[in-house]
Design a protein around this motif. Sequence first.
Motif: not given
Lengths: 411, 100, 171
Positions: C60-74
Amino acid sequence: MIDFLSAHAELIITLIKIALLMFIVLTVNAYLTWFERKVVAHMQSRWGPHRVGPHGLMQPLADGLKFLFKEDAMPAGVDKFVYLLAPLLALALALTSIGVIPFGPEPIRLLGHNIWLYIANPSIGLLVLFAITALGVYGVALAGWSSNSKYPLLGGLRSSAQMISYELSLTLSVVGVLLMANSFNLTEIINAQSHPAWGIGILGWNIFSGPFPQILGFFCFYIAAIAETNRVPFDLPEAESELVAGFHTEYSSFKFAMFFIAEYTSMITVSCLCTILFFGGWLSPFPQSWTFTYYLPSLLLVPTALWIIWDGIRYETIWGKLVLPVIGGGLLLVGIALAIPQLQFVNVFIQGPFWLLGKILVFLFVYVWLRGTLPRFRYDQLMAFGWKLLLPVSIANVVLTSFFVLWRSNP
Amino acid sequence: MVPTTYYIVLSAILFGLGVLAFLFKRNIITIFMSIELMLNAVNLAFVAFSQASGKLDGQLFVLFVIIVAAAEAAVGLGIVILIARNRQTLNVERVDLLKL
Amino acid sequence: MTAELLVFFLLAALSVAGAVSLIFQKHPIHSALSLIVVMVALAGLYLLMGAEFVAAVQIIVYGGAIMVLFVFVIMLLNAGLEEHTSESKLAGFPGILLALALMGFVATTLARSAGSFVSSATDGGKIVANLSSTRQLSTMIFKDFVYPFELTSFLILIAILGAIVLAQRES
């Protein structure tokens, strides 16, 4: 062969259940599109699909064939791997989440095996569902990015921002239910609602029951869930007036259908979750002493079946005259069979699924109703609504519920 | 049951790969991702120790690490956006001046 | 080979493959996807060890929030292919060797201490029977570790403020 079957009975039963559930979910998906088009059409004083088959009942099949046989165009300059991965990911995650939903309280006993009406019943069921929903963002975001086109990119950006924002309220709004049920397991959450005040079933449901009715929690959950599934009025990622079709602009043929199926499947999952968390799942709204409510399924089926037969006889086309009475006759037989005392055990077994599916249908109707009524939010309104209203309200709900739960346990 | 040593070795391998990624990558975002990879490797070791010792402390540390990682990602990506906006590049080698 | 060991090796291979692919992919989005594979595989390993809640939180946190943030910034920065500036092949070779040495050193040290962990756990230390109990985990957070837990909320608050200050455009 027989040895293998009996040694791995659990595995084989599970595989059969998965195949059956997939078949049912995909069929329901297809007819959900028909239902949506019909209901929206009638809301707008139109007829909706009525050419293919009686009342357009074969329209989903025609649409499916169209999706399969359309040219599968891939735009130039796409990132091939991610472009193909995105719809697969969306569909796979949406279909996986259904597997955790329990559809009935009692197992079917067959050849010495208990066949429960779920595929998996993990003790952290709700968290599993949230984990799958959390990964669902990637389908949309990656589709938007990999298409190498400006509208999909904007759609993908919007959707990832929207889904991250609303996921917070979604998760926080169910904390109240968890506090009242003391468990993450979906079956236990339903069973915790089976002790109503004064024996009236409906008062035991989380949305009405003490110590703190989860009305706020329910509204936060439902709104956030609609935003998570990218449906009207939160369908910003695919706003057709601004972004052509948003993240799936560059997808055609069956890859588009995969996004479509994923969206409708997550609608079903959300409706299941609303029912299970706030509306008592398979519990009947009536007092438990009212045994005559057991005849409600047949009481509903028989008039519906008679009406379908009558409508079929009046129908203009020869197909309608043939098909509709057959469907009606089948339903009539089922309805009568459920009322026969010798088949009492079937009727008792069917009560749980009957109420669960009935409530799920209501929520699916609300989805369509919203689509027929509400205009789309503006993007800044969407963000302000999520962060400034929904999130504080769901936090307030958590605080109030925990206070009342604590107060009840030691006043 | 899988021996705890296996988990530890896997965790060390992942940590090493994280270090390698940190050294070899030139994109700030990817460098940041390799830090997350190292944190994940450490988390794996924590959970493995928790299982070996039969206590829940290890799992609890993992939860704290995840919270810290989330906070770090928020601030770190904010910095990345700022760098990209001011320098028009994501290459670390081009971010070599202390002033903007 | 038991089924459990088989699952372990599958997930371990998946996570190592993801980590290697993180290094070799040229595009940041592909690196991010590889890291997501690592994280999901690790969540599977946590489940294998019975740490259900941690596995769910990991996704939930790593896969669903942090990595989404990374993808979003990219996606937001429209980051292109990675460019290589310094072409020192000579420095790369000892780098790999040193990283391998680090891996070996960390693995042996930790594995040795893992052995001592097992022996110390059996002699009288309080052994929690149920490692997958979310209830016990939450009791620990809100009883034994309540001050660190409260501190993390301050940390998150500071992080939010920091992110807002950083992201603000100067007017």
